[in-house]
Design a protein around this motif. Structure first.
Motif, PDB file in Angstrom:
ATOM      1  N   THR A 324       0.828  -1.205   0.000  1.00  0.00           N
ATOM      2  CA  THR A 324       0.000   0.000   0.000  1.00  0.00           C
ATOM      3  C   THR A 324       0.862   1.255   0.000  1.00  0.00           C
ATOM      4  O   THR A 324       0.552   2.248  -0.675  1.00  0.00           O
ATOM      5  CB  THR A 324      -0.927  -0.003   1.230  1.00  0.00           C
ATOM      6  OG1 THR A 324      -1.740  -1.184   1.204  1.00  0.00           O
ATOM      7  CG2 THR A 324      -1.815   1.222   1.252  1.00  0.00           C
ATOM      8  N   TRP A 325       1.963   1.223   0.739  1.00  0.00           N
ATOM      9  CA  TRP A 325       2.889   2.359   0.764  1.00  0.00           C
ATOM     10  C   TRP A 325       3.427   2.630  -0.635  1.00  0.00           C
ATOM     11  O   TRP A 325       3.439   3.781  -1.094  1.00  0.00           O
ATOM     12  CB  TRP A 325       4.045   2.065   1.725  1.00  0.00           C
ATOM     13  CG  TRP A 325       5.119   3.115   1.719  1.00  0.00           C
ATOM     14  CD1 TRP A 325       5.174   4.244   2.484  1.00  0.00           C
ATOM     15  CD2 TRP A 325       6.293   3.147   0.894  1.00  0.00           C
ATOM     16  NE1 TRP A 325       6.306   4.978   2.188  1.00  0.00           N
ATOM     17  CE2 TRP A 325       7.011   4.325   1.224  1.00  0.00           C
ATOM     18  CE3 TRP A 325       6.809   2.290  -0.079  1.00  0.00           C
ATOM     19  CZ2 TRP A 325       8.208   4.661   0.601  1.00  0.00           C
ATOM     20  CZ3 TRP A 325       8.004   2.628  -0.703  1.00  0.00           C
ATOM     21  CH2 TRP A 325       8.696   3.795  -0.363  1.00  0.00           C
ATOM     22  N   ALA A 326       3.873   1.589  -1.326  1.00  0.00           N
ATOM     23  CA  ALA A 326       4.418   1.763  -2.673  1.00  0.00           C
ATOM     24  C   ALA A 326       3.358   2.291  -3.635  1.00  0.00           C
ATOM     25  O   ALA A 326       3.635   3.168  -4.465  1.00  0.00           O
ATOM     26  CB  ALA A 326       4.986   0.438  -3.184  1.00  0.00           C
ATOM     27  N   ASP A 327       2.141   1.774  -3.523  1.00  0.00           N
ATOM     28  CA  ASP A 327       1.058   2.248  -4.395  1.00  0.00           C
ATOM     29  C   ASP A 327       0.805   3.740  -4.171  1.00  0.00           C
ATOM     30  O   ASP A 327       0.537   4.489  -5.121  1.00  0.00           O
ATOM     31  CB  ASP A 327      -0.222   1.458  -4.130  1.00  0.00           C
ATOM     32  CG  ASP A 327      -0.124   0.018  -4.606  1.00  0.00           C
ATOM     33  OD1 ASP A 327       0.781  -0.273  -5.420  1.00  0.00           O
ATOM     34  OD2 ASP A 327      -0.936  -0.815  -4.159  1.00  0.00           O
ATOM     35  N   GLY A 328       0.897   4.176  -2.914  1.00  0.00           N
ATOM     36  CA  GLY A 328       0.692   5.587  -2.608  1.00  0.00           C
ATOM     37  C   GLY A 328       1.777   6.463  -3.212  1.00  0.00           C
ATOM     38  O   GLY A 328       1.495   7.555  -3.731  1.00  0.00           O
ATOM     39  N   VAL A 329       3.037   5.993  -3.154  1.00  0.00           N
ATOM     40  CA  VAL A 329       4.133   6.767  -3.747  1.00  0.00           C
ATOM     41  C   VAL A 329       3.945   6.878  -5.256  1.00  0.00           C
ATOM     42  O   VAL A 329       4.109   7.946  -5.847  1.00  0.00           O
ATOM     43  CB  VAL A 329       5.492   6.115  -3.418  1.00  0.00           C
ATOM     44  CG1 VAL A 329       6.614   6.844  -4.148  1.00  0.00           C
ATOM     45  CG2 VAL A 329       5.751   6.151  -1.912  1.00  0.00           C
ATOM     46  N   PHE A 330       3.576   5.769  -5.904  1.00  0.00           N
ATOM     47  CA  PHE A 330       3.381   5.790  -7.358  1.00  0.00           C
ATOM     48  C   PHE A 330       2.200   6.688  -7.754  1.00  0.00           C
ATOM     49  O   PHE A 330       2.223   7.306  -8.824  1.00  0.00           O
ATOM     50  CB  PHE A 330       3.161   4.383  -7.886  1.00  0.00           C
ATOM     51  CG  PHE A 330       4.428   3.629  -8.136  1.00  0.00           C
ATOM     52  CD1 PHE A 330       5.344   4.081  -9.078  1.00  0.00           C
ATOM     53  CD2 PHE A 330       4.717   2.462  -7.443  1.00  0.00           C
ATOM     54  CE1 PHE A 330       6.527   3.395  -9.319  1.00  0.00           C
ATOM     55  CE2 PHE A 330       5.889   1.767  -7.678  1.00  0.00           C
ATOM     56  CZ  PHE A 330       6.799   2.231  -8.618  1.00  0.00           C
ATOM     57  N   SER A 331       1.170   6.747  -6.919  1.00  0.00           N
ATOM     58  CA  SER A 331       0.024   7.604  -7.257  1.00  0.00           C
ATOM     59  C   SER A 331       0.403   9.080  -7.228  1.00  0.00           C
ATOM     60  O   SER A 331      -0.136   9.883  -7.994  1.00  0.00           O
ATOM     61  CB  SER A 331      -1.132   7.338  -6.287  1.00  0.00           C
ATOM     62  OG  SER A 331      -0.816   7.781  -4.970  1.00  0.00           O
ATOM     63  N   ARG A 332       1.345   9.445  -6.339  1.00  0.00           N
ATOM     64  CA  ARG A 332       1.791  10.839  -6.263  1.00  0.00           C
ATOM     65  C   ARG A 332       2.906  11.143  -7.255  1.00  0.00           C
ATOM     66  O   ARG A 332       3.080  12.272  -7.683  1.00  0.00           O
ATOM     67  CB  ARG A 332       2.274  11.156  -4.841  1.00  0.00           C
ATOM     68  CG  ARG A 332       1.167  11.139  -3.803  1.00  0.00           C
ATOM     69  CD  ARG A 332       1.673  11.625  -2.462  1.00  0.00           C
ATOM     70  NE  ARG A 332       2.682  10.742  -1.882  1.00  0.00           N
ATOM     71  CZ  ARG A 332       2.417   9.650  -1.178  1.00  0.00           C
ATOM     72  NH1 ARG A 332       1.144   9.299  -0.955  1.00  0.00           N
ATOM     73  NH2 ARG A 332       3.381   8.906  -0.675  1.00  0.00           N
ATOM     74  N   ARG A 333       3.699  10.114  -7.597  1.00  0.00           N
ATOM     75  CA  ARG A 333       4.847  10.293  -8.501  1.00  0.00           C
ATOM     76  C   ARG A 333       4.848   9.159  -9.531  1.00  0.00           C
ATOM     77  O   ARG A 333       5.605   8.201  -9.400  1.00  0.00           O
ATOM     78  CB  ARG A 333       6.158  10.280  -7.715  1.00  0.00           C
ATOM     79  CG  ARG A 333       6.216  11.299  -6.580  1.00  0.00           C
ATOM     80  CD  ARG A 333       7.534  11.189  -5.829  1.00  0.00           C
ATOM     81  NE  ARG A 333       7.575  12.069  -4.692  1.00  0.00           N
ATOM     82  CZ  ARG A 333       7.101  11.753  -3.481  1.00  0.00           C
ATOM     83  NH1 ARG A 333       6.522  10.583  -3.288  1.00  0.00           N
ATOM     84  NH2 ARG A 333       7.184  12.611  -2.483  1.00  0.00           N
TER      85      ARG A 333
END
Length: 356
Positions: A324-333
Motif C-alpha cells: 500500500t505504501w508503494a502504491d501511494g508513492v506511485f500515485s503521487r509520482r
C-alpha cells in the motif's frame, strides 16, 4: 572544481582506463569501479588515467572525475572501513554455526546498528554514482535550449524534476539492496523444520532482525545526506544563473514530501524487524513446548499456538501495508524509478519471508 558539483553528474555507464604498475591498461566499466580502484590503491594521483575507452592518457589528479571522487571520499570517511550489506550473504551452514548473542543484548545491538549505518553510507555513495544524469556539457546545452524556447521558469522546472528523480531513484536502489540482503538470510526457511529446534539458528535470526532495523535507520539518514547535497546544488544554480531563481525553495518542498515517505517505509521495516525478532525469541523460549510435524510447529498449548499465529499474521499485515505504501508513492509520482531497470527495482508485493 565548481561549488555544488558532485560525482552524481557523471553517468553510471561512463568508462575509464588506468595503467597499472606494469604499464598495462586496465578497463573500469563505471564510476563506482573508479571509486573502488582508488580505495584499493590501484589508482594513485600520479598514475595514468583515461576517460572513455579511447580517451587521452592524463595524470589522475588532473582528471575531473578523479578530483570529484576524492571529494566524495572526503565527505564519507567511513567508506574505508565498511562493506555493503549484500556482502554479508550467509555461507552454507552459517545457521548451525552462528555463535550465541553476547551479553548484554544492548551492546550487541549497538554494534550491529553501527555497522548497518556505515554500510548505508556506502550504499548512498554507490547509488548516487550509478544514477543516469546529465553531464556538465550536456546540462549546459539543455539549459540554453530550454531557456531560448520557453523562458527561465521551464529551465528551473527541468532541474527540479532531475533532482527529485535522482533522490527517489537513489532511495529505490538502496531499498532493493537491503531487500536482497534480507532475502539472503533465508529467515523464512529458518522459521520452519529442524531449524526451529536449533538455538544457534534462532539467535542468528535475532541478529538479522537487528540489522533490518539498522538498515531502516540508515535509509532515513542517507536520505537526509543526499537531500543536503541536492539543496547545495540548487543553491549554486540560483547564485550562478537568474533563470533558476526559486529552485531551492521548490526543491526543499519536494524533498520534505520524500522525507515523509521514507519515514513511513522505515517505520514499516522496523515493524518487520520487531516481529521477526519476537518470533525467534518465542521459539527459543518454547523449545520444549512444541513438536515438529511435516516441518511445522505443533504447540502443546493453545496460548502458544495463538501467539505464534498472531506474530505470523503481523508479518502478513506488514507485507500488505508495504505494498500500500508503494502504491501511494506511485500515485503521487507516476514517474518514480523511470530510470531504474526492472531488475533493480524494489519488490513490494508478496510475502515478506521468502520460502515460509
Amino acid at each position: 572544481m565548481a561549488p555544488g558539483t558532485s560525482l552524481a553528474r557523471f553517468t553510471g555507464t561512463m568508462q575509464f582506463r588506468y595503467k597499472d604498475l606494469r604499464g598495462r591498461a586496465v578497463e573500469l566499466p563505471d564510476v563506482a569501479s573508479l571509486l573502488q580502484a582508488m580505495e584499493s590503491g590501484a589508482i594513485t594521483p600520479d598514475c595514468q588515467l583515461s576517460v572513455g575507452s579511447d580517451g587521452p592518457w592524463q595524470r589522475a589528479d588532473s582528471v575531473a572525475a578523479y578530483q570529484e571522487a576524492v571529494a566524495a571520499l572526503s565527505r564519507a570517511p567511513n567508506l574505508r572501513r565498511v562493506a555493503p550489506p549484500d556482502d554479508a550473504s550467509e555461507p552454507k551452514g552459517a545457521a548451525e554455526s552462528a555463535p550465541p548473542i553476547a551479553a548484554p543484548w544492548r551492546a550487541r545491538r549497538a554494534l550491529h546498528i553501527g555497522l548497518g549505518v556505515g554500510a548505508g553510507t556506502l550504499l548512498l555513495v554507490l547509488g548516487v554514482l550509478r544514477l543516469r544524469v546529465l553531464d556538465r556539457n550536456r546540462a549546459s546545452e539543455t539549459a540554453r535550449a530550454v531557456s531560448a524556447a520557453s523562458g527561465p521558469s521551464l529551465a528551473s522546472q527541468h532541474s527540479l524534476s532531475v533532482m527529485t528523480a535522482e533522490f527517489g531513484d537513489s532511495m529505490a536502489l538502496t531499498i532493493r539492496r537491503t531487500q536482497d540482503w534480507f532475502d539472503a538470510q533465508r529467515i523464512g526457511v529458518r522459521l520452519r523444520g529442524a531449524s526451529l529446534k536449533n538455538p544457534a539458528s534462532l539467535r542468528a535470526i535475532r541478529v538479522a532482525a537487528v540489522r533490518v532495523s539498522a538498515n531502516a535507520d540508515s535509509l532515513v539518514a542517507q536520505g537526509a545526506v543526499l537531500a543536503g547535497l541536492l539543496k547545495t546544488q540548487a543553491d549554486s544554480l540560483e547564485v550562478a544563473d537568474a533563470r533558476y531563481d526559486g529552485l531551492l525553495i521548490r526543491l526543499e518542498e519536494a524533498l520534505e514530501m520524500w522525507g515523509r515517505d521514507l519515514d513511513g517505509y522505515a517505520e514499516l521495516e522496523r515493524g518487520v524487524a520487531a516481529t521477526v525478532d519476537s518470533l525467534a525469541a518465542f521459539f527459543l523460549e518454547r523449545q520444549r513446548s512444541f513438536a515438529l510435524t511435516e516441518g511445522r510447529a505443533v504447540f502443546l498449548s493453545r496460548a502458544d499456538a495463538t501467539r505464534f499465529h498472531d506474530l505470523s499474521d503481523q508479518l502478513r499485515v506488514l507485507g500488505v501495508r508495504r505494498t500500500t505504501w508503494a502504491d501511494g508513492v506511485f500515485s503521487r509520482r507516476p514517474s518514480w524509478m523511470a530510470t531504474v531497470s526492472d531488475s533493480g527495482r524494489p519488490r513490494f508485493g508478496g510475502p515478506i519471508l521468502k520460502g515460509s
